[in-house]
Scaffold this motif. Sequence first.
Motif, PDB file in Angstrom:
ATOM      1  N   THR A   2       0.833  -1.201   0.000  1.00 36.00           N
ATOM      2  CA  THR A   2       0.000   0.000   0.000  1.00 36.00           C
ATOM      3  C   THR A   2       0.867   1.249   0.000  1.00 36.00           C
ATOM      4  N   PHE A   3       0.583   2.112  -0.956  1.00 35.49           N
ATOM      5  CA  PHE A   3       1.217   3.431  -0.982  1.00 35.49           C
ATOM      6  C   PHE A   3       0.236   4.456  -0.414  1.00 35.49           C
ATOM      7  N   THR A   4       0.765   5.410   0.329  1.00 33.28           N
ATOM      8  CA  THR A   4      -0.073   6.479   0.888  1.00 33.28           C
ATOM      9  C   THR A   4       0.605   7.824   0.660  1.00 33.28           C
ATOM     10  N   VAL A   5      -0.173   8.816   0.266  1.00 31.88           N
ATOM     11  CA  VAL A   5       0.322  10.200   0.197  1.00 31.88           C
ATOM     12  C   VAL A   5      -0.596  11.061   1.056  1.00 31.88           C
ATOM     13  N   THR A   6       0.010  11.939   1.857  1.00 39.50           N
ATOM     14  CA  THR A   6      -0.761  12.781   2.767  1.00 39.50           C
ATOM     15  C   THR A   6      -0.424  14.251   2.569  1.00 39.50           C
ATOM     16  N   VAL A   7      -1.454  15.091   2.560  1.00 42.65           N
ATOM     17  CA  VAL A   7      -1.260  16.545   2.525  1.00 42.65           C
ATOM     18  C   VAL A   7      -1.988  17.166   3.711  1.00 42.65           C
ATOM     19  N   ARG A   8      -1.449  18.284   4.193  1.00 44.44           N
ATOM     20  CA  ARG A   8      -1.953  18.921   5.417  1.00 44.44           C
ATOM     21  C   ARG A   8      -2.505  20.326   5.143  1.00 44.44           C
ATOM     22  N   ASP A   9      -3.597  20.647   5.805  1.00 41.41           N
ATOM     23  CA  ASP A   9      -4.190  21.988   5.750  1.00 41.41           C
ATOM     24  C   ASP A   9      -4.793  22.255   7.137  1.00 41.41           C
ATOM     25  N   HIS A  10      -5.563  23.343   7.309  1.00 41.15           N
ATOM     26  CA  HIS A  10      -6.207  23.524   8.608  1.00 41.15           C
ATOM     27  C   HIS A  10      -7.459  24.379   8.495  1.00 41.15           C
ATOM     28  N   ILE A  11      -8.342  24.269   9.491  1.00 40.69           N
ATOM     29  CA  ILE A  11      -9.541  25.095   9.578  1.00 40.69           C
ATOM     30  C   ILE A  11      -9.649  25.650  10.997  1.00 40.69           C
ATOM     31  N   MET A  12     -10.321  26.805  11.115  1.00 45.03           N
ATOM     32  CA  MET A  12     -10.524  27.442  12.420  1.00 45.03           C
ATOM     33  C   MET A  12     -12.011  27.740  12.556  1.00 45.03           C
ATOM     34  N   ILE A  13     -12.704  26.960  13.378  1.00 44.66           N
ATOM     35  CA  ILE A  13     -14.169  27.048  13.416  1.00 44.66           C
ATOM     36  C   ILE A  13     -14.683  27.233  14.854  1.00 44.66           C
ATOM     37  N   ALA A  41      -3.288   3.718  -2.441  1.00 42.74           N
ATOM     38  CA  ALA A  41      -3.426   2.887  -3.641  1.00 42.74           C
ATOM     39  C   ALA A  41      -2.416   1.758  -3.538  1.00 42.74           C
ATOM     40  N   SER A  42      -2.708   0.658  -4.220  1.00 45.01           N
ATOM     41  CA  SER A  42      -1.795  -0.485  -4.150  1.00 45.01           C
ATOM     42  C   SER A  42      -0.674  -0.386  -5.170  1.00 45.01           C
ATOM     43  N   GLU A  43      -0.834   0.512  -6.148  1.00 42.00           N
ATOM     44  CA  GLU A  43       0.223   0.700  -7.148  1.00 42.00           C
ATOM     45  C   GLU A  43       0.352   2.170  -7.498  1.00 42.00           C
ATOM     46  N   LEU A  44       1.529   2.539  -7.981  1.00 41.71           N
ATOM     47  CA  LEU A  44       1.740   3.914  -8.448  1.00 41.71           C
ATOM     48  C   LEU A  44       1.306   4.014  -9.911  1.00 41.71           C
ATOM     49  N   ALA A 101     -14.630  10.578  -7.224  1.00 38.20           N
ATOM     50  CA  ALA A 101     -15.653   9.962  -8.075  1.00 38.20           C
ATOM     51  C   ALA A 101     -15.973  10.819  -9.299  1.00 38.20           C
ATOM     52  N   ASP A 102     -15.980  12.153  -9.124  1.00 39.34           N
ATOM     53  CA  ASP A 102     -16.342  13.007 -10.266  1.00 39.34           C
ATOM     54  C   ASP A 102     -15.113  13.426 -11.086  1.00 39.34           C
ATOM     55  N   GLY A 103     -13.970  12.786 -10.861  1.00 37.24           N
ATOM     56  CA  GLY A 103     -12.803  13.005 -11.712  1.00 37.24           C
ATOM     57  C   GLY A 103     -11.967  14.230 -11.386  1.00 37.24           C
ATOM     58  N   ARG A 104     -12.349  14.961 -10.323  1.00 35.27           N
ATOM     59  CA  ARG A 104     -11.663  16.220  -9.998  1.00 35.27           C
ATOM     60  C   ARG A 104     -10.199  16.003  -9.602  1.00 35.27           C
ATOM     61  N   LEU A 105      -9.846  14.811  -9.125  1.00 34.32           N
ATOM     62  CA  LEU A 105      -8.451  14.541  -8.745  1.00 34.32           C
ATOM     63  C   LEU A 105      -7.658  13.874  -9.864  1.00 34.32           C
ATOM     64  N   GLY A 106      -8.196  13.866 -11.079  1.00 32.13           N
ATOM     65  CA  GLY A 106      -7.486  13.318 -12.222  1.00 32.13           C
ATOM     66  C   GLY A 106      -7.811  11.852 -12.433  1.00 32.13           C
ATOM     67  N   ALA A 107      -7.440  11.374 -13.605  1.00 34.51           N
ATOM     68  CA  ALA A 107      -7.756  10.001 -14.002  1.00 34.51           C
ATOM     69  C   ALA A 107      -7.061   8.990 -13.101  1.00 34.51           C
ATOM     70  N   SER A 108      -5.836   9.301 -12.671  1.00 36.24           N
ATOM     71  CA  SER A 108      -5.072   8.364 -11.845  1.00 36.24           C
ATOM     72  C   SER A 108      -5.788   8.050 -10.536  1.00 36.24           C
ATOM     73  N   ALA A 109      -6.578   9.004 -10.064  1.00 39.86           N
ATOM     74  CA  ALA A 109      -7.246   8.844  -8.776  1.00 39.86           C
ATOM     75  C   ALA A 109      -8.264   7.718  -8.796  1.00 39.86           C
ATOM     76  N   ALA A 110      -8.628   7.253  -9.990  1.00 41.56           N
ATOM     77  CA  ALA A 110      -9.579   6.139 -10.081  1.00 41.56           C
ATOM     78  C   ALA A 110      -8.991   4.870  -9.453  1.00 41.56           C
ATOM     79  N   ARG A 111      -7.667   4.804  -9.369  1.00 38.37           N
ATOM     80  CA  ARG A 111      -7.021   3.639  -8.779  1.00 38.37           C
ATOM     81  C   ARG A 111      -6.980   3.684  -7.243  1.00 38.37           C
ATOM     82  N   LEU A 112      -7.388   4.796  -6.643  1.00 38.94           N
ATOM     83  CA  LEU A 112      -7.312   4.912  -5.180  1.00 38.94           C
ATOM     84  C   LEU A 112      -8.171   3.857  -4.500  1.00 38.94           C
ATOM     85  N   SER A 113      -7.651   3.276  -3.425  1.00 37.03           N
ATOM     86  CA  SER A 113      -8.417   2.267  -2.686  1.00 37.03           C
ATOM     87  C   SER A 113      -9.113   2.875  -1.465  1.00 37.03           C
TER      88      SER A 113
END
Lengths: 133, 133, 133, 133, 133, 133
Positions: A2-13, A41-44, A101-113
């Motif tokens: 399993t490959f994992t990529v993580t990005v960080r952001d924040h909210i103040m509510i 995803a299981s593959e790059l 699901a709506d393709g906003r993260l690109g075609a490659s994202a279809a492989r995400l598990s």
Amino acid sequence: MTFTVTVRDHIMIAHSFTGEMFGPAQRLHGATFVVDASFRASELDSDGVVVDIGLASEVLAEITGALTYRNLDDEPEFAGVNTTTERLCQVIADRLAERVADGRLGASAARLSSIEVTLHESHIAWASYEREV
Amino acid sequence: MTFTVTVRDHIMIAHSFTGEMFGPAQRLHGATFVVDASFRASELDSDGVVVDIGLASEVLAEITGALTYRNLDDEPEFAGVNTTTERLCQVIADRLAERVADGRLGASAARLSSIEVTLHESHIAWASYEREV
Amino acid sequence: MTFTVTVRDHIMIAHSFTGEMFGPAQRLHGATFVVDASFRASELDSDGVVVDIGLASEVLAEITGALTYRNLDDEPEFAGVNTTTERLCQVIADRLAERVADGRLGASAARLSSIEVTLHESHIAWASYEREV
Amino acid sequence: MTFTVTVRDHIMIAHSFTGEMFGPAQRLHGATFVVDASFRASELDSDGVVVDIGLASEVLAEITGALTYRNLDDEPEFAGVNTTTERLCQVIADRLAERVADGRLGASAARLSSIEVTLHESHIAWASYEREV
Amino acid sequence: MTFTVTVRDHIMIAHSFTGEMFGPAQRLHGATFVVDASFRASELDSDGVVVDIGLASEVLAEITGALTYRNLDDEPEFAGVNTTTERLCQVIADRLAERVADGRLGASAARLSSIEVTLHESHIAWASYEREV
Amino acid sequence: MTFTVTVRDHIMIAHSFTGEMFGPAQRLHGATFVVDASFRASELDSDGVVVDIGLASEVLAEITGALTYRNLDDEPEFAGVNTTTERLCQVIADRLAERVADGRLGASAARLSSIEVTLHESHIAWASYEREV
């Protein structure tokens, strides 16, 4: 495998909770949530990535941008719901899954598990939610 | 039931990426990768450990030592490959798995079930790769 | 009495060093520098701030944007200079001070007494530079 | 020669800001502030400490306890004041200094030269205030 | 104008304290101290550094190596002394200053103005000591 | 689908290890262990939480309170056992699981699927243990 990529952001509510167990957190208070969004995803793909990290950051920023600097008690979508840290993890993960699901993260994202979202509410407490996509 | 032990090291490398999606990262640039190597087993050995943490640190240092202070674009082993954060996780995890297989991490390491390597590229992005051993 | 406000950003650069003391860092390699820019004043302005944090973040992003995803060995401005962590702290602090001087950080910034820039190069090493403005 | 001891706590508050420069932060929102309180002295006492760290933690907890889980816009003491991160640093530092003055931190605390309070509002922004005691 | 370079190491020691104010810490217990050693100078040397960071790390490792994996209650040098976090900061800073004085950190280190040592004893408490050299 | 909530505490203990592989750690030394206790469930309860975080923190504090400021070599329960980081993770996780079983974490805790405990022994090493409940 399993490959994992993580990005960080924040909210103040601002928000408050309903239920005796929440004690003083039943009063209107607030939080900074440092938001970590993980994509698995299981593959790059042929570029050697799990997901386009630029797009992932952009999409996360759109989602956090719709939540930050608000009183969640006044947002119709959260009417009658305790916006606990774990619930907000789910809200953000579900919105990320919709974008996949709506393709906003690109075609490659279809492989995400799966997607996992972690919200850090302080230096001594955090929560996360993992779901399939 | 899973026990995990993790040790941390780091590498400082130069590289560039091929592919439009990488934007400005197509230029030669660099990164510090803080490297976390995790070793997993379902039981502890008779000394009460997952793996000899001294050996694990030594082996990780050998592997990071062969990568650090280099321009990865010039390394024959990475010819034609985008050395993305997720790819480098896999490279390091595979090298650790080889060391487990050849006995370099001690006899106890034969009980290991999996290895996970995480590379932190900044305070807002990281990646990991988990594989069986 | 001193108030300080700090904002964080990062750059990912390639470079090499000249001088035997640098050992393997004489080879072309790279680094992620997590950049902390601190602004100091002895009093708050009428809005209750040291500096407009939105402007401060924007200006820091302009300065880091001109450095990141580059091989500093190829940048004319660094010809003949070792771009050590401490030197880069000075470069960024001086550029911030110029922006303060030319009014880019707003009128309130005229009250600033000093600027400090810290660059974290790994989990075990960092440097900083403090100067008056 | 300066000795410093620091203890950490946190508060979770709601508030809003007045002034165009605050942009979306003019709306009611919130923050977790991770609070670091530092105590400075030029010499240690006969026990070998700057201040009784147990007392220091207790006193800090009293002060944060009076702020946390509240909407600061509704607190009379902050009427007409922007409760910016830097302002709240000052509020907490001043309250700590009062406790030093009234002996609440023990006799040794009379030797303290200064107090600094840092509030971390997110992983990319923090502020501090240092004052004499 | 002040430049600072910091390197990090750690020690794992046992000890106990004498004095009622220490409460349960009067019992034999232990601590991991993450040790940050900072070196300050008003100018960089001709190589563009505050101090040879390789030498600084080596010297710090020698000093921490003489403390770690020990029960400080049994060390003659600490007889009759409470080895509080702030005291150990001073011990390490003084030993670093001796090394500067005897040339162990290189000729450039003669320009150093001060040394600061910070020991983190947990995620919620740390101490430091700064002295001239 | 998995929700996780984590709370952090810490212990400061002395101990020594038996076995040549431990090298200098065979001597009496000590450690601060920053303790992260994670609780997992596939669904939230009617209040929108995984577990009552107040209760979880209290129970964790009871467990860490029974371990901290002690020499584990002198504790009968650890006679003949190496109190390695991974072993202590198991000890704490098992004690948390007992509290779940006896209802101490509230009725909602009956839905918990697993518990994971991570102990950080330094900035470069940590371990964890995950088990079902």
